[in-house]
Design an enzyme around this catalytic site. Structure first.
Site, mmCIF file in Angstrom:
data_model
loop_
_atom_site.group_PDB
_atom_site.id
_atom_site.type_symbol
_atom_site.label_atom_id
_atom_site.label_comp_id
_atom_site.label_asym_id
_atom_site.label_seq_id
_atom_site.Cartn_x
_atom_site.Cartn_y
_atom_site.Cartn_z
ATOM 1 N N TYR A 100 0.850 -1.206 0.000
ATOM 2 C CA TYR A 100 0.000 0.000 0.000
ATOM 3 C C TYR A 100 0.877 1.245 0.000
ATOM 4 O O TYR A 100 1.923 1.275 0.658
ATOM 5 C CB TYR A 100 -0.849 0.067 1.275
ATOM 6 C CG TYR A 100 -2.035 -0.849 1.279
ATOM 7 C CD1 TYR A 100 -3.294 -0.386 0.917
ATOM 8 C CD2 TYR A 100 -1.907 -2.174 1.672
ATOM 9 C CE1 TYR A 100 -4.385 -1.221 0.941
ATOM 10 C CE2 TYR A 100 -3.002 -3.022 1.698
ATOM 11 C CZ TYR A 100 -4.239 -2.540 1.333
ATOM 12 O OH TYR A 100 -5.320 -3.375 1.348
ATOM 13 N N TYR A 139 -0.791 -9.991 0.172
ATOM 14 C CA TYR A 139 0.350 -9.548 0.976
ATOM 15 C C TYR A 139 0.358 -10.246 2.328
ATOM 16 O O TYR A 139 -0.686 -10.599 2.857
ATOM 17 C CB TYR A 139 0.368 -8.023 1.137
ATOM 18 C CG TYR A 139 -0.865 -7.432 1.778
ATOM 19 C CD1 TYR A 139 -0.991 -7.362 3.162
ATOM 20 C CD2 TYR A 139 -1.902 -6.946 0.999
ATOM 21 C CE1 TYR A 139 -2.111 -6.817 3.744
ATOM 22 C CE2 TYR A 139 -3.028 -6.397 1.575
ATOM 23 C CZ TYR A 139 -3.127 -6.338 2.958
ATOM 24 O OH TYR A 139 -4.254 -5.800 3.518
ATOM 25 N N ARG A 147 -2.972 -12.181 3.211
ATOM 26 C CA ARG A 147 -4.291 -11.697 2.784
ATOM 27 C C ARG A 147 -4.465 -11.912 1.283
ATOM 28 O O ARG A 147 -3.541 -11.692 0.504
ATOM 29 C CB ARG A 147 -4.450 -10.202 3.105
ATOM 30 C CG ARG A 147 -4.643 -9.936 4.594
ATOM 31 C CD ARG A 147 -5.823 -9.040 4.868
ATOM 32 N NE ARG A 147 -7.086 -9.596 4.423
ATOM 33 C CZ ARG A 147 -8.181 -8.885 4.141
ATOM 34 N NH1 ARG A 147 -8.148 -7.578 4.245
ATOM 35 N NH2 ARG A 147 -9.308 -9.456 3.767
ATOM 36 N N HIS A 150 -7.505 -7.956 -2.551
ATOM 37 C CA HIS A 150 -8.813 -7.379 -2.230
ATOM 38 C C HIS A 150 -8.765 -5.881 -2.468
ATOM 39 O O HIS A 150 -7.704 -5.265 -2.428
ATOM 40 C CB HIS A 150 -9.206 -7.666 -0.778
ATOM 41 C CG HIS A 150 -8.234 -7.100 0.209
ATOM 42 N ND1 HIS A 150 -7.075 -7.753 0.560
ATOM 43 C CD2 HIS A 150 -8.218 -5.921 0.878
ATOM 44 C CE1 HIS A 150 -6.400 -7.004 1.405
ATOM 45 N NE2 HIS A 150 -7.049 -5.879 1.626
ATOM 46 N N HIS A 152 -10.573 -2.288 -1.141
ATOM 47 C CA HIS A 152 -11.430 -1.667 -0.127
ATOM 48 C C HIS A 152 -12.388 -0.685 -0.790
ATOM 49 O O HIS A 152 -11.976 0.063 -1.686
ATOM 50 C CB HIS A 152 -10.587 -0.904 0.895
ATOM 51 C CG HIS A 152 -9.672 -1.784 1.688
ATOM 52 N ND1 HIS A 152 -9.982 -2.226 2.943
ATOM 53 C CD2 HIS A 152 -8.459 -2.302 1.388
ATOM 54 C CE1 HIS A 152 -8.989 -2.984 3.397
ATOM 55 N NE2 HIS A 152 -8.045 -3.049 2.465
HETATM 56 FE FE LIG Z 1 -6.355 -4.245 2.728
#
Ligand SMILES: [Fe+2]
Length: 214
Positions: A100, A139, A147, A150, A152
């Site tokens: 991110y 990640y 995870r 995805h 958000h």
């Molecule tokens: Fe996330």
């Protein structure tokens, strides 16, 4: 590069969205609200200068983002399936390496400077929205928990509580099944937040549909 409303409508026409039936989604009876999910730790602290609905191209950059370019399209609806116009939709996600653009992300994977990471748009008269983005990587969260990819989503309307959820991909079944956050949703409702990417020849891209019932 902004995707204009007219372009969205054109693309929706091309896609024939009402007929882009997704077996996973249609298996679930209607009138369920889309399950809400945690906002997670990586909602932007600072918003990038470019925040439009094309996350694959940052304004004034000379290169586009790494990774497979995809589109996510759909409608924001009430529980009675009435379209909600002028709702603000924000999305944020990791780049293709799973990192991110956020100062608290501990992921060591190299960040893609040409990926926008966050963007927003509003729904049109019929509740439709569209984003162009990339199919991101998963990640690691802990040594034994990765995870799944995805995206958000946050939907805001005046005088309404924010609606926050996450969208997953059907092709990531193995990671999806092990994900502690997705698995908080009852099994029979999980398909409401899982999209199947389908190749669209005229867009030359895979497209996922995500209708959000708030
Ligand atoms: Fe996330």
């Amino acid at each position: 590069m902004m995707i204009s409303r007219r372009e969205v409508l054109r693309q929706i026409k091309i896609l024939g969205i009402p007929y882009l039936a997704l077996p996973l989604v249609t298996m679930v009876k209607e009138y369920y609200s889309t399950p809400q999910q945690t906002r997670g730790p990586f909602y932007p602290l600072k918003f990038p200068l470019d925040g439009d609905n094309d996350l694959t191209w940052v304004k004034d950059h000379q290169k586009s983002a790494l990774g497979e370019k995809i589109m996510i399209v759909g409608q924001v609806l009430t529980l009675n399936d009435q379209p909600i116009k002028d709702a603000k939709i924000e999305i944020w996600q990791a780049c293709s390496s799973g990192h991110y653009n956020h100062e608290y992300d501990p992921n060591q994977a190299p960040i893609d400077p040409h990926f926008q990471g966050w963007g927003w748009t509003t729904t049109d008269q019929k509740g439709y929205y569209a984003f162009k983005t990339i199919k991101l990587g998963g990640y690691p969260v802990t040594n034994n928990w990765k995870r799944p990819p995805h995206i958000h989503f946050k939907i805001s309307q005046p005088d309404e509580k924010e609606f926050i959820t996450q969208l997953y991909f059907a092709e990531e079944q193995e990671l999806n099944q092990q994900d502690k956050i997705l698995q908080r949703i009852p099994e029979n409702l999980q398909s409401l937040v899982i999209t199947k990417l389908i190749k669209n020849e005229s867009l030359n891209m895979r497209v996922g549909q995500f209708n959000i019932r708030v």
